[in-house]
Design a protein around this motif. Structure first.
Motif, PDB file in Angstrom:
ATOM      1  N   PRO A  29       0.837  -1.211   0.000  1.00 35.33           N
ATOM      2  CA  PRO A  29       0.000   0.000   0.000  1.00 35.33           C
ATOM      3  C   PRO A  29       0.867   1.255   0.000  1.00 35.33           C
ATOM      4  O   PRO A  29       1.933   1.299   0.627  1.00 35.33           O
ATOM      5  CB  PRO A  29      -0.803  -0.116   1.302  1.00 35.33           C
ATOM      6  CG  PRO A  29      -0.711  -1.548   1.702  1.00 35.33           C
ATOM      7  CD  PRO A  29       0.632  -2.014   1.213  1.00 35.33           C
ATOM      8  N   CYS A  30       0.397   2.276  -0.702  1.00 36.22           N
ATOM      9  CA  CYS A  30       1.096   3.558  -0.698  1.00 36.22           C
ATOM     10  C   CYS A  30       0.108   4.646  -1.082  1.00 36.22           C
ATOM     11  O   CYS A  30      -0.987   4.365  -1.565  1.00 36.22           O
ATOM     12  CB  CYS A  30       2.280   3.546  -1.663  1.00 36.22           C
ATOM     13  SG  CYS A  30       1.850   3.334  -3.404  1.00 36.22           S
ATOM     14  N   THR A  31       0.498   5.881  -0.858  1.00 41.51           N
ATOM     15  CA  THR A  31      -0.319   7.006  -1.302  1.00 41.51           C
ATOM     16  C   THR A  31      -0.082   7.249  -2.789  1.00 41.51           C
ATOM     17  O   THR A  31       0.915   6.794  -3.372  1.00 41.51           O
ATOM     18  CB  THR A  31       0.036   8.281  -0.529  1.00 41.51           C
ATOM     19  OG1 THR A  31       1.396   8.650  -0.859  1.00 41.51           O
ATOM     20  CG2 THR A  31      -0.099   8.073   0.976  1.00 41.51           C
ATOM     21  N   TRP A  32      -1.004   8.003  -3.392  1.00 47.12           N
ATOM     22  CA  TRP A  32      -0.833   8.375  -4.799  1.00 47.12           C
ATOM     23  C   TRP A  32       0.457   9.182  -4.972  1.00 47.12           C
ATOM     24  O   TRP A  32       1.208   8.971  -5.927  1.00 47.12           O
ATOM     25  CB  TRP A  32      -2.039   9.181  -5.271  1.00 47.12           C
ATOM     26  CG  TRP A  32      -2.020   9.461  -6.742  1.00 47.12           C
ATOM     27  CD1 TRP A  32      -1.397  10.486  -7.383  1.00 47.12           C
ATOM     28  CD2 TRP A  32      -2.630   8.665  -7.764  1.00 47.12           C
ATOM     29  NE1 TRP A  32      -1.596  10.393  -8.741  1.00 47.12           N
ATOM     30  CE2 TRP A  32      -2.351   9.282  -8.998  1.00 47.12           C
ATOM     31  CE3 TRP A  32      -3.406   7.506  -7.745  1.00 47.12           C
ATOM     32  CZ2 TRP A  32      -2.816   8.782 -10.211  1.00 47.12           C
ATOM     33  CZ3 TRP A  32      -3.863   7.007  -8.954  1.00 47.12           C
ATOM     34  CH2 TRP A  32      -3.562   7.640 -10.169  1.00 47.12           C
ATOM     35  N   ALA A  33       0.732  10.091  -4.028  1.00 46.82           N
ATOM     36  CA  ALA A  33       1.928  10.923  -4.125  1.00 46.82           C
ATOM     37  C   ALA A  33       3.187  10.075  -4.092  1.00 46.82           C
ATOM     38  O   ALA A  33       4.146  10.319  -4.841  1.00 46.82           O
ATOM     39  CB  ALA A  33       1.951  11.940  -2.982  1.00 46.82           C
ATOM     40  N   GLU A  34       3.203   9.060  -3.245  1.00 43.87           N
ATOM     41  CA  GLU A  34       4.391   8.220  -3.183  1.00 43.87           C
ATOM     42  C   GLU A  34       4.539   7.357  -4.425  1.00 43.87           C
ATOM     43  O   GLU A  34       5.648   7.133  -4.908  1.00 43.87           O
ATOM     44  CB  GLU A  34       4.351   7.324  -1.945  1.00 43.87           C
ATOM     45  CG  GLU A  34       5.667   6.587  -1.763  1.00 43.87           C
ATOM     46  CD  GLU A  34       5.655   5.577  -0.636  1.00 43.87           C
ATOM     47  OE1 GLU A  34       6.728   4.998  -0.385  1.00 43.87           O
ATOM     48  OE2 GLU A  34       4.602   5.354  -0.022  1.00 43.87           O
ATOM     49  N   PHE A  35       3.411   6.871  -4.947  1.00 40.22           N
ATOM     50  CA  PHE A  35       3.471   6.096  -6.186  1.00 40.22           C
ATOM     51  C   PHE A  35       4.091   6.941  -7.299  1.00 40.22           C
ATOM     52  O   PHE A  35       4.987   6.491  -8.021  1.00 40.22           O
ATOM     53  CB  PHE A  35       2.069   5.626  -6.578  1.00 40.22           C
ATOM     54  CG  PHE A  35       2.027   4.864  -7.858  1.00 40.22           C
ATOM     55  CD1 PHE A  35       2.395   3.534  -7.905  1.00 40.22           C
ATOM     56  CD2 PHE A  35       1.624   5.482  -9.043  1.00 40.22           C
ATOM     57  CE1 PHE A  35       2.384   2.817  -9.101  1.00 40.22           C
ATOM     58  CE2 PHE A  35       1.603   4.780 -10.240  1.00 40.22           C
ATOM     59  CZ  PHE A  35       1.977   3.448 -10.263  1.00 40.22           C
ATOM     60  N   GLU A  36       3.626   8.177  -7.433  1.00 37.84           N
ATOM     61  CA  GLU A  36       4.157   9.074  -8.468  1.00 37.84           C
ATOM     62  C   GLU A  36       5.634   9.360  -8.242  1.00 37.84           C
ATOM     63  O   GLU A  36       6.439   9.360  -9.183  1.00 37.84           O
ATOM     64  CB  GLU A  36       3.351  10.365  -8.488  1.00 37.84           C
ATOM     65  CG  GLU A  36       3.794  11.356  -9.537  1.00 37.84           C
ATOM     66  CD  GLU A  36       2.913  12.586  -9.594  1.00 37.84           C
ATOM     67  OE1 GLU A  36       3.260  13.536 -10.329  1.00 37.84           O
ATOM     68  OE2 GLU A  36       1.859  12.607  -8.913  1.00 37.84           O
ATOM     69  N   TYR A  37       5.987   9.613  -7.001  1.00 36.01           N
ATOM     70  CA  TYR A  37       7.388   9.924  -6.669  1.00 36.01           C
ATOM     71  C   TYR A  37       8.299   8.745  -7.007  1.00 36.01           C
ATOM     72  O   TYR A  37       9.360   8.910  -7.623  1.00 36.01           O
ATOM     73  CB  TYR A  37       7.484  10.266  -5.186  1.00 36.01           C
ATOM     74  CG  TYR A  37       8.880  10.535  -4.695  1.00 36.01           C
ATOM     75  CD1 TYR A  37       9.541  11.718  -5.013  1.00 36.01           C
ATOM     76  CD2 TYR A  37       9.540   9.599  -3.892  1.00 36.01           C
ATOM     77  CE1 TYR A  37      10.829  11.963  -4.542  1.00 36.01           C
ATOM     78  CE2 TYR A  37      10.823   9.838  -3.424  1.00 36.01           C
ATOM     79  CZ  TYR A  37      11.464  11.019  -3.753  1.00 36.01           C
ATOM     80  OH  TYR A  37      12.730  11.253  -3.303  1.00 36.01           O
ATOM     81  N   THR A  38       7.868   7.527  -6.644  1.00 34.25           N
ATOM     82  CA  THR A  38       8.716   6.341  -6.805  1.00 34.25           C
ATOM     83  C   THR A  38       8.804   5.880  -8.246  1.00 34.25           C
ATOM     84  O   THR A  38       9.889   5.511  -8.725  1.00 34.25           O
ATOM     85  CB  THR A  38       8.176   5.190  -5.933  1.00 34.25           C
ATOM     86  OG1 THR A  38       8.114   5.622  -4.569  1.00 34.25           O
ATOM     87  CG2 THR A  38       9.064   3.953  -6.033  1.00 34.25           C
ATOM     88  N   PHE A  39       7.677   5.922  -8.976  1.00 33.53           N
ATOM     89  CA  PHE A  39       7.645   5.297 -10.297  1.00 33.53           C
ATOM     90  C   PHE A  39       7.563   6.284 -11.455  1.00 33.53           C
ATOM     91  O   PHE A  39       7.444   5.870 -12.609  1.00 33.53           O
ATOM     92  CB  PHE A  39       6.501   4.279 -10.352  1.00 33.53           C
ATOM     93  CG  PHE A  39       6.716   3.140  -9.399  1.00 33.53           C
ATOM     94  CD1 PHE A  39       7.767   2.255  -9.579  1.00 33.53           C
ATOM     95  CD2 PHE A  39       5.895   2.979  -8.297  1.00 33.53           C
ATOM     96  CE1 PHE A  39       7.994   1.215  -8.691  1.00 33.53           C
ATOM     97  CE2 PHE A  39       6.111   1.940  -7.405  1.00 33.53           C
ATOM     98  CZ  PHE A  39       7.157   1.055  -7.604  1.00 33.53           C
ATOM     99  N   VAL A  40       7.629   7.581 -11.137  1.00 32.87           N
ATOM    100  CA  VAL A  40       7.754   8.590 -12.185  1.00 32.87           C
ATOM    101  C   VAL A  40       8.988   9.442 -11.902  1.00 32.87           C
ATOM    102  O   VAL A  40       9.964   9.408 -12.655  1.00 32.87           O
ATOM    103  CB  VAL A  40       6.497   9.472 -12.302  1.00 32.87           C
ATOM    104  CG1 VAL A  40       6.698  10.556 -13.371  1.00 32.87           C
ATOM    105  CG2 VAL A  40       5.272   8.630 -12.642  1.00 32.87           C
ATOM    106  N   ASP A  41       8.962  10.189 -10.795  1.00 32.49           N
ATOM    107  CA  ASP A  41      10.037  11.133 -10.503  1.00 32.49           C
ATOM    108  C   ASP A  41      11.401  10.459 -10.354  1.00 32.49           C
ATOM    109  O   ASP A  41      12.412  10.991 -10.807  1.00 32.49           O
ATOM    110  CB  ASP A  41       9.720  11.917  -9.220  1.00 32.49           C
ATOM    111  CG  ASP A  41       8.471  12.752  -9.343  1.00 32.49           C
ATOM    112  OD1 ASP A  41       8.057  13.057 -10.475  1.00 32.49           O
ATOM    113  OD2 ASP A  41       7.872  13.084  -8.292  1.00 32.49           O
ATOM    114  N   CYS A  42      11.431   9.297  -9.684  1.00 30.93           N
ATOM    115  CA  CYS A  42      12.704   8.643  -9.358  1.00 30.93           C
ATOM    116  C   CYS A  42      13.020   7.455 -10.264  1.00 30.93           C
ATOM    117  O   CYS A  42      13.983   6.724 -10.004  1.00 30.93           O
ATOM    118  CB  CYS A  42      12.686   8.171  -7.905  1.00 30.93           C
ATOM    119  SG  CYS A  42      12.569   9.523  -6.710  1.00 30.93           S
ATOM    120  N   ALA A  43      12.222   7.229 -11.284  1.00 28.92           N
ATOM    121  CA  ALA A  43      12.391   6.057 -12.145  1.00 28.92           C
ATOM    122  C   ALA A  43      13.013   6.462 -13.483  1.00 28.92           C
ATOM    123  O   ALA A  43      12.980   7.636 -13.865  1.00 28.92           O
ATOM    124  CB  ALA A  43      11.037   5.390 -12.380  1.00 28.92           C
TER     125      ALA A  43
END
Length: 202
Positions: A29-43
């Motif tokens: 489980p994660c927040t939408w913000a963390e999903f975006e951060y992990t798999f867009v911003d940092c990917a």
């Protein structure tokens, strides 16, 4: 722990395995913000990924019209740090059984009306099927078998950027099968995990 970008939320996702590029096995489980951060911003390939994330946001808006308060399982190459850019985002929408029954009843009634219109040979415009059209656009794994046993290709909307399934929460066997399948990368055989997001926290 890292920060989830602009949301400033403490990270819940475990670190990405630097060898496989995947989350460790499990449903995370994660927040939408963390999903975006992990798999867009940092990917890898963040611009390419952001275009697919925009498609996911439109998908979720459409999903909310039919199935509010759903839970998303997100998987595939998008939910990794593999070197190759992801083709799409694999989405399973776990929806409440009540709205599922209501939507399917409405869609069936629309198709009955449309079929009656065709059978009656009526002139003018056919009756609209908005619920059926929406449902068919969200659940993308519709395939029609033809006479020689072949199947038409599945439909992947939003420019092929979304690959989705809609499963009622009380269909435990189907959900368990997805959970097992999505714990393994079929290309490499690696064991892996996937993300679970409640889109209402966007």
């Amino acid at each position: 722990m890292t920060s989830a970008g602009s949301g400033g939320t403490a990270a819940q996702l475990p670190p990405i395995d630097p060898v496989t590029g995947f989350l460790p096995p499990g449903v995370h489980p994660c927040t939408w913000a963390e999903f975006e951060y992990t798999f867009v911003d940092c990917a890898p390939h963040p611009d390419h990924r952001r275009r697919r994330l925009k498609a996911l946001e439109v998908y979720v808006d459409c999903l909310d019209d039919l199935f509010p308060d759903s839970t998303l399982w997100l998987d595939g190459g998008f939910v990794s740090h593999k070197a190759d850019p992801p083709f799409d985002i694999d989405v399973l929408a776990k929806v409440k059984p009540g709205p599922w029954a209501t939507v399917n009843k409405a869609a069936a009634a629309e198709m009955d009306g449309f079929n009656a219109w065709v059978a009656g040979g009526q002139q003018g415009y056919p009756p609209k099927t908005p619920t059926m059209t929406q449902l068919g656009g969200l659940s993308t794994h519709h395939a029609a078998q033809v006479g020689n046993g072949a199947f038409y290709p599945r439909i992947q909307p939003f420019g092929g950027r979304i690959d989705s399934f809609i499963i009622p929460a009380d269909m435990a066997k189907a959900l368990a099968q997805f959970r097992r399948d999505w714990m393994q990368d079929f290309g490499s055989g690696a064991r892996k995990g996937f993300a679970e997001v409640k889109p209402d926290d966007r």
